[in-house]
Design a protein around this motif. Structure first.
Motif, PDB file in Angstrom:
ATOM      1  N   LEU A 171     -11.118  -1.597  11.128  1.00 23.58           N
ATOM      2  CA  LEU A 171     -12.644  -1.016  11.461  1.00 23.58           C
ATOM      3  C   LEU A 171     -13.194  -0.795  12.649  1.00 23.58           C
ATOM      4  N   GLY A 172     -12.701  -1.559  13.812  1.00 23.83           N
ATOM      5  CA  GLY A 172     -13.510  -1.425  15.209  1.00 23.83           C
ATOM      6  C   GLY A 172     -13.998  -2.594  15.619  1.00 23.83           C
ATOM      7  N   ALA A 173     -13.777  -3.786  15.223  1.00 22.30           N
ATOM      8  CA  ALA A 173     -14.032  -4.876  15.871  1.00 22.30           C
ATOM      9  C   ALA A 173     -13.641  -4.938  17.089  1.00 22.30           C
ATOM     10  N   ASP A 174     -14.411  -5.777  18.041  1.00 17.94           N
ATOM     11  CA  ASP A 174     -14.051  -5.713  19.628  1.00 17.94           C
ATOM     12  C   ASP A 174     -13.250  -7.153  19.911  1.00 17.94           C
ATOM     13  N   GLY A 175     -13.412  -8.195  19.000  1.00 17.89           N
ATOM     14  CA  GLY A 175     -12.876  -9.417  18.992  1.00 17.89           C
ATOM     15  C   GLY A 175     -13.205 -10.443  17.971  1.00 17.89           C
ATOM     16  N   PHE A 176     -12.664 -11.410  18.153  1.00 23.77           N
ATOM     17  CA  PHE A 176     -12.792 -12.802  17.060  1.00 23.77           C
ATOM     18  C   PHE A 176     -13.353 -14.025  17.991  1.00 23.77           C
ATOM     19  N   LEU A 177     -14.284 -14.976  17.308  1.00 26.35           N
ATOM     20  CA  LEU A 177     -14.733 -15.900  18.166  1.00 26.35           C
ATOM     21  C   LEU A 177     -14.532 -17.065  17.026  1.00 26.35           C
ATOM     22  N   LEU A 178     -13.890 -18.117  17.328  1.00 27.22           N
ATOM     23  CA  LEU A 178     -13.655 -19.276  16.554  1.00 27.22           C
ATOM     24  C   LEU A 178     -15.070 -20.197  16.458  1.00 27.22           C
ATOM     25  N   LYS A 179     -15.544 -20.195  15.332  1.00 25.87           N
ATOM     26  CA  LYS A 179     -16.780 -21.297  15.260  1.00 25.87           C
ATOM     27  C   LYS A 179     -16.685 -22.371  15.850  1.00 25.87           C
ATOM     28  N   SER A 180     -15.553 -23.088  15.859  1.00 26.04           N
ATOM     29  CA  SER A 180     -15.392 -24.239  16.439  1.00 26.04           C
ATOM     30  C   SER A 180     -15.167 -24.480  17.832  1.00 26.04           C
ATOM     31  N   GLY A 181     -15.130 -23.218  18.529  1.00 22.70           N
ATOM     32  CA  GLY A 181     -14.966 -22.844  20.048  1.00 22.70           C
ATOM     33  C   GLY A 181     -15.719 -23.408  20.868  1.00 22.70           C
ATOM     34  N   SER A 182     -15.728 -23.636  22.173  1.00 21.28           N
ATOM     35  CA  SER A 182     -16.570 -24.134  23.068  1.00 21.28           C
ATOM     36  C   SER A 182     -17.727 -23.105  23.478  1.00 21.28           C
ATOM     37  N   TYR A 183     -18.830 -23.838  24.202  1.00 20.01           N
ATOM     38  CA  TYR A 183     -19.899 -23.071  24.701  1.00 20.01           C
ATOM     39  C   TYR A 183     -19.473 -22.112  25.668  1.00 20.01           C
ATOM     40  N   GLU A 184     -18.470 -22.511  26.316  1.00 15.36           N
ATOM     41  CA  GLU A 184     -17.841 -21.308  27.400  1.00 15.36           C
ATOM     42  C   GLU A 184     -17.315 -20.237  26.688  1.00 15.36           C
ATOM     43  N   GLU A 185     -16.428 -20.529  25.646  1.00 16.17           N
ATOM     44  CA  GLU A 185     -15.824 -19.231  24.946  1.00 16.17           C
ATOM     45  C   GLU A 185     -16.746 -18.305  24.517  1.00 16.17           C
ATOM     46  N   LEU A 186     -17.829 -18.879  23.702  1.00 12.35           N
ATOM     47  CA  LEU A 186     -19.043 -18.043  23.256  1.00 12.35           C
ATOM     48  C   LEU A 186     -19.631 -17.189  24.329  1.00 12.35           C
ATOM     49  N   LEU A 187     -20.076 -17.637  25.394  1.00  7.85           N
ATOM     50  CA  LEU A 187     -20.589 -17.157  26.472  1.00  7.85           C
ATOM     51  C   LEU A 187     -19.762 -15.842  26.889  1.00  7.85           C
ATOM     52  N   ALA A 188     -18.227 -16.254  27.123  1.00 10.58           N
ATOM     53  CA  ALA A 188     -17.300 -15.359  27.941  1.00 10.58           C
ATOM     54  C   ALA A 188     -17.182 -14.207  26.668  1.00 10.58           C
ATOM     55  N   ALA A 189     -17.052 -14.770  25.471  1.00  8.60           N
ATOM     56  CA  ALA A 189     -16.909 -13.537  24.330  1.00  8.60           C
ATOM     57  C   ALA A 189     -17.939 -12.358  24.378  1.00  8.60           C
ATOM     58  N   VAL A 190     -19.263 -12.825  24.459  1.00 11.68           N
ATOM     59  CA  VAL A 190     -20.415 -12.070  24.516  1.00 11.68           C
ATOM     60  C   VAL A 190     -20.167 -11.228  25.837  1.00 11.68           C
ATOM     61  N   ARG A 191     -20.152 -11.717  27.071  1.00 16.21           N
ATOM     62  CA  ARG A 191     -20.094 -10.921  28.262  1.00 16.21           C
ATOM     63  C   ARG A 191     -18.957  -9.818  28.142  1.00 16.21           C
ATOM     64  N   ALA A 192     -17.719 -10.329  27.588  1.00 20.55           N
ATOM     65  CA  ALA A 192     -16.542  -9.415  27.772  1.00 20.55           C
ATOM     66  C   ALA A 192     -16.913  -8.121  26.654  1.00 20.55           C
ATOM     67  N   ALA A 193     -17.537  -8.655  25.385  1.00 25.47           N
ATOM     68  CA  ALA A 193     -17.846  -7.550  24.452  1.00 25.47           C
ATOM     69  C   ALA A 193     -18.648  -6.375  25.205  1.00 25.47           C
ATOM     70  N   ALA A 194     -19.670  -7.158  25.983  1.00 23.77           N
ATOM     71  CA  ALA A 194     -20.688  -6.211  26.356  1.00 23.77           C
ATOM     72  C   ALA A 194     -20.244  -5.141  27.474  1.00 23.77           C
TER      73      ALA A 194
END
Length: 226
Positions: A106-129
């Motif tokens: 459908l076009g998702a840009d990625g997946f973020l595991l809810k149990s992941g770290s703060y660093e993974e969350l921030l990296a995912a948002v910046r990468a997607a942007a």
């Protein structure tokens, strides 16, 4: 579309308030990220994306009513994804692997595991942007290993379409609503039957179609136009 030096605008969609609040608290510690809205269901998330036009949508796969896959599909059909629209990172858990192929298609840009770290969350948002893939390390290997297998197993062949004829009219109704992302309670209310009856119909649908899970049934329903 994220432009220039402006902060990355983010909308968070998750039915659990503690998750929404936690993600927001983490993101708002960063000078280059701003949370412009939060939603508890797919309908609200879709409306927020239309009104706020965020750079990134953090979208929970499973929500009551219309789920994350339905929301992603609506954004795709409306031409709201991609470089000129919103980048979508699905919030997922390991037990939702059945949905990975559907979301990527459908076009998702990625997946973020809810149990992941703060660093993974921030990296995912910046990468997607930036327009890059946004896979947390905890889920990347599973996506890579499973992607081809999911595509093969979720394709609807002519023989699979014939299986739909084995379903009763009410079972097809239930399959269609599963494909729309509705839970058993919502399906029961829509069809004016008990939740126990819905569970029975879902079990029979899975057995008749030879599918191992509700996630596969939802993908089947969407692809087959049930």
């Amino acid at each position: 579309m994220h432009a220039g030096d402006a902060p990355i605008s983010v909308v968070i969609a998750d039915d659990e308030r503690v998750v929404r609040d936690g993600l927001r608290a983490i993101l708002e510690t960063q000078d280059d990220i701003t949370v412009t809205g939060t939603a508890a269901d797919g309908d609200h998330a879709l409306r927020l994306c239309g009104a706020l036009r965020p750079d990134v949508l953090l979208l929970d796969v499973r929500m009551p009513g219309h789920d994350g896959l339905w929301t992603l599909g609506e954004l795709a059909r409306g031409g709201a994804l991609g470089p000129d629209g919103v980048r979508v990172v699905m919030l997922t858990t390991f037990d939702l692997d059945d949905y990975v192929d559907e979301a990527l298609t459908l076009g998702a840009d990625g997946f973020l595991l809810k149990s992941g770290s703060y660093e993974e969350l921030l990296a995912a948002v910046r990468a997607a942007a930036r327009g890059d893939g946004a896979l947390s390390p905890g889920v990347a290997r599973r996506v890579i290993d499973g992607y081809a297998a999911h595509r093969r197993s979720l394709r609807v062949a002519p023989g699979d379409l014939a299986l739909l004829q084995e379903l009763t009219p009410r079972e097809r109704d239930v399959l269609r609503l599963v494909g729309e992302g509705l839970g058993n309670g919502d399906i029961a209310a829509r069809l004016v039957v008990s939740e126990h009856t819905v569970k029975t119909h879902v079990s029979r649908v899975l057995a008749k179609l030879g599918l191992p899970s509700r996630g596969r049934a939802a993908a089947f329903a969407r692809r087959a136009g049930a």
